[in-house]
Write an enzyme that holds these catalytic residues in place. Structure first.
Site, PDB file in Angstrom:
ATOM      1  N   ALA A  66       8.660   0.346 -93.186  1.00 34.97           N
ATOM      2  CA  ALA A  66       8.452   0.910 -94.518  1.00 34.97           C
ATOM      3  C   ALA A  66       7.708   2.226 -94.328  1.00 34.97           C
ATOM      4  CB  ALA A  66       7.618  -0.051 -95.357  1.00 34.97           C
ATOM      5  N   GLY A 112       9.526  -3.179 -91.887  1.00 35.62           N
ATOM      6  CA  GLY A 112      10.630  -3.292 -92.845  1.00 35.62           C
ATOM      7  C   GLY A 112      11.997  -3.122 -92.204  1.00 35.62           C
ATOM      8  N   GLU A 115      12.762  -6.427 -90.839  1.00 34.00           N
ATOM      9  CA  GLU A 115      12.979  -7.298 -92.005  1.00 34.00           C
ATOM     10  C   GLU A 115      14.361  -7.059 -92.619  1.00 34.00           C
ATOM     11  OE1 GLU A 115       9.130  -6.063 -93.657  1.00 34.00           O
ATOM     12  OE2 GLU A 115       8.675  -8.197 -93.919  1.00 34.00           O
ATOM     13  N   GLU A 135       2.742  -4.838 -88.687  1.00 32.90           N
ATOM     14  CA  GLU A 135       1.944  -4.609 -89.909  1.00 32.90           C
ATOM     15  C   GLU A 135       0.464  -4.917 -89.752  1.00 32.90           C
ATOM     16  OE1 GLU A 135       4.938  -5.953 -89.846  1.00 32.90           O
ATOM     17  OE2 GLU A 135       6.148  -5.208 -91.524  1.00 32.90           O
TER      18      GLU A 135
HETATM   19  N1  COA Z   1       6.514   5.432 -91.947  1.00 36.24           N
HETATM   20  C1  COA Z   1       6.418   6.765 -92.112  1.00 36.24           C
HETATM   21  N2  COA Z   1       6.718   7.652 -91.157  1.00 36.24           N
HETATM   22  C2  COA Z   1       7.105   7.163 -89.970  1.00 36.24           C
HETATM   23  C3  COA Z   1       7.202   5.777 -89.705  1.00 36.24           C
HETATM   24  C4  COA Z   1       6.885   4.904 -90.772  1.00 36.24           C
HETATM   25  N3  COA Z   1       6.975   3.574 -90.627  1.00 36.24           N
HETATM   26  N4  COA Z   1       7.598   5.627 -88.422  1.00 36.24           N
HETATM   27  C5  COA Z   1       7.733   6.854 -87.897  1.00 36.24           C
HETATM   28  N5  COA Z   1       7.436   7.789 -88.819  1.00 36.24           N
HETATM   29  C6  COA Z   1       7.481   9.247 -88.672  1.00 36.24           C
HETATM   30  C7  COA Z   1       6.274   9.771 -87.885  1.00 36.24           C
HETATM   31  O1  COA Z   1       5.156   9.922 -88.748  1.00 36.24           O
HETATM   32  C8  COA Z   1       6.815  11.095 -87.387  1.00 36.24           C
HETATM   33  O2  COA Z   1       6.807  12.012 -88.457  1.00 36.24           O
HETATM   34  P1  COA Z   1       6.271  13.530 -88.227  1.00 36.24           P
HETATM   35  O3  COA Z   1       7.178  14.094 -87.174  1.00 36.24           O
HETATM   36  O4  COA Z   1       6.440  14.176 -89.562  1.00 36.24           O
HETATM   37  O5  COA Z   1       4.863  13.403 -87.763  1.00 36.24           O
HETATM   38  C9  COA Z   1       8.276  10.774 -87.110  1.00 36.24           C
HETATM   39  O6  COA Z   1       8.605   9.618 -87.878  1.00 36.24           O
HETATM   40  C10 COA Z   1       8.544  10.471 -85.639  1.00 36.24           C
HETATM   41  O7  COA Z   1       7.688   9.411 -85.241  1.00 36.24           O
HETATM   42  P2  COA Z   1       6.697   9.498 -83.969  1.00 36.24           P
HETATM   43  O8  COA Z   1       5.582   8.534 -84.199  1.00 36.24           O
HETATM   44  O9  COA Z   1       6.326  10.910 -83.693  1.00 36.24           O
HETATM   45  O10 COA Z   1       7.672   8.968 -82.805  1.00 36.24           O
HETATM   46  P3  COA Z   1       7.235   8.257 -81.441  1.00 36.24           P
HETATM   47  O11 COA Z   1       8.463   8.229 -80.593  1.00 36.24           O
HETATM   48  O12 COA Z   1       6.001   8.899 -80.889  1.00 36.24           O
HETATM   49  O13 COA Z   1       6.829   6.758 -81.857  1.00 36.24           O
HETATM   50  C11 COA Z   1       7.113   4.656 -83.043  1.00 36.24           C
HETATM   51  C12 COA Z   1       7.804   5.880 -82.377  1.00 36.24           C
HETATM   52  C13 COA Z   1       8.183   3.838 -83.727  1.00 36.24           C
HETATM   53  C14 COA Z   1       6.411   3.820 -81.961  1.00 36.24           C
HETATM   54  C15 COA Z   1       6.066   5.173 -84.052  1.00 36.24           C
HETATM   55  O14 COA Z   1       6.700   6.105 -84.910  1.00 36.24           O
HETATM   56  C16 COA Z   1       5.443   4.103 -84.917  1.00 36.24           C
HETATM   57  O15 COA Z   1       4.599   3.350 -84.459  1.00 36.24           O
HETATM   58  N6  COA Z   1       5.855   4.014 -86.203  1.00 36.24           N
HETATM   59  C17 COA Z   1       5.275   3.113 -87.169  1.00 36.24           C
HETATM   60  C18 COA Z   1       5.796   1.716 -86.938  1.00 36.24           C
HETATM   61  C19 COA Z   1       5.170   0.747 -87.914  1.00 36.24           C
HETATM   62  O16 COA Z   1       3.985   0.479 -87.895  1.00 36.24           O
HETATM   63  N7  COA Z   1       6.018   0.205 -88.808  1.00 36.24           N
HETATM   64  C20 COA Z   1       5.605  -0.777 -89.754  1.00 36.24           C
HETATM   65  C21 COA Z   1       5.364  -0.165 -91.052  1.00 36.24           C
HETATM   66  S1  COA Z   1       4.862  -1.387 -92.232  1.00 36.24           S
END
Ligand code: COA
Length: 260
Positions: A66, A112, A115, A135
């Site tokens: 999400a 999400g 999910e 989460e």
């Molecule tokens: N919500 C909002 N933005 C998200 C996102 C999310 N769940 N997951 C990734 N993004 C965005 C990042 O903020 C980044 O945006 P920016 O370039 O404007 O800063 C872009 O997507 C790329 O992500 P980034 O984190 O730079 O890639 P990465 O390869 O370093 O890491 C992940 C990949 C998936 C490990 C990391 O993005 C992450 O941990 N995401 C969140 C996962 C999460 O907690 N999901 C559950 C949400 S309830």
């Protein structure tokens, strides 16, 4: 219909729905959830759509969760509404769709994203996929059905381990614990899903919808799954598809189902 964050492509009875926010790793913001809800609803109402494949745009993510930026300052009431509306408008809707839905998990499927994949009827992952429910690392819990569907698919102990550690599993481990049905290379992911869709499409669409309802009934509170199976089984006997399917078998020819 044209959407901002979702692409749809219908070919040979298969509708591919692609979540298309690659710069945010296809994170599900409110607009994307609304568009997906609309796209799934429209597909289910369209007799030309026999199977749906849902996937993410790019080679890195199915859906990274999400959209955290959108709910970071929510109140208790807003948090509750986010979960309730999301479950109702998208996640439960996908699970209950009469048209089979295959999730082609092409990279990160987190929060999400996982999910959504778990709401689909079948999951296939590419070997670069990483799946998890992180989460609790944000101080919250899965809210789009993840605590329930992960336990259904992988068992309570494995679900609790994944939810409590907030860790990710690779595609092979996800396969081993029953979270995904198959693992392919990234190049083979969509062709593999299309082949599976082709096998489903040979069958009666009316019976497919009945089968989905019957299986789901066993996981619905207060509903007797065996009784639902009896009702759905009986209902099939009143359909043109059943007449055609049995007649074609007896006449030693391929069935041509009138469908829904
Ligand atoms: N919500 C909002 N933005 C998200 C996102 C999310 N769940 N997951 C990734 N993004 C965005 C990042 O903020 C980044 O945006 P920016 O370039 O404007 O800063 C872009 O997507 C790329 O992500 P980034 O984190 O730079 O890639 P990465 O390869 O370093 O890491 C992940 C990949 C998936 C490990 C990391 O993005 C992450 O941990 N995401 C969140 C996962 C999460 O907690 N999901 C559950 C949400 S309830």
């Amino acid at each position: 219909m044209a959407y901002e964050n979702v692409l749809t492509h219908l070919e040979n009875g298969i509708l591919t729905i692609t979540i298309n926010r690659p710069s945010k790793l296809n994170a599900l913001n409110r607009a994307t959830i609304a568009e997906l809800s609309d796209a799934f609803g429209a597909a289910d109402a369209d007799a030309a759509v026999q199977v749906i494949i849902v996937t993410g745009s790019g080679e890195k993510a199915f859906v990274a969760g999400a959209d955290i930026a959108e709910f970071a300052d929510f109140s208790v009431e807003e948090g509750k509404a986010l979960s309730a509306n999301g479950q109702k408008t998208l996640f439960d809707k996908v699970e209950q769709l009469g048209t089979p839905v295959i999730a082609a998990v092409n990279g990160f499927a987190l929060g999400g994203g996982l999910e959504l994949a778990m709401s689909a009827h079948v999951r296939v992952a590419s070997d670069n996929a990483r799946l998890g429910l992180p989460e609790v690392s944000l101080g919250v819990i899965p809210g789009y059905g993840g605590t329930q569907r992960l336990a259904q698919l992988a068992g309570k102990g494995r679900a609790l381990e994944l939810v409590l550690t907030g860790g990710m599993v690779g595609a092979e481990e996800a396969h081993r614990i029953g979270l995904v049905n198959h693992v392919t290379s990234l190049e083979e992911l969509l062709p593999f899903c299309q082949k599976m869709a082709g096998k489903m499409m040979k069958n009666s669409p009316v019976a497919l919808a009945s089968a989905i309802r019957a299986v789901n009934a066993g996981f619905t509170d207060g509903v007797n799954g065996y009784q639902s199976e009896i009702d759905e089984f009986g209902r099939c006997f009143g359909t043109e598809d059943f007449k055609e399917g049995t007649t074609a078998f007896l006449e030693k020819r391929k069935a041509n189902f009138p469908g829904r």
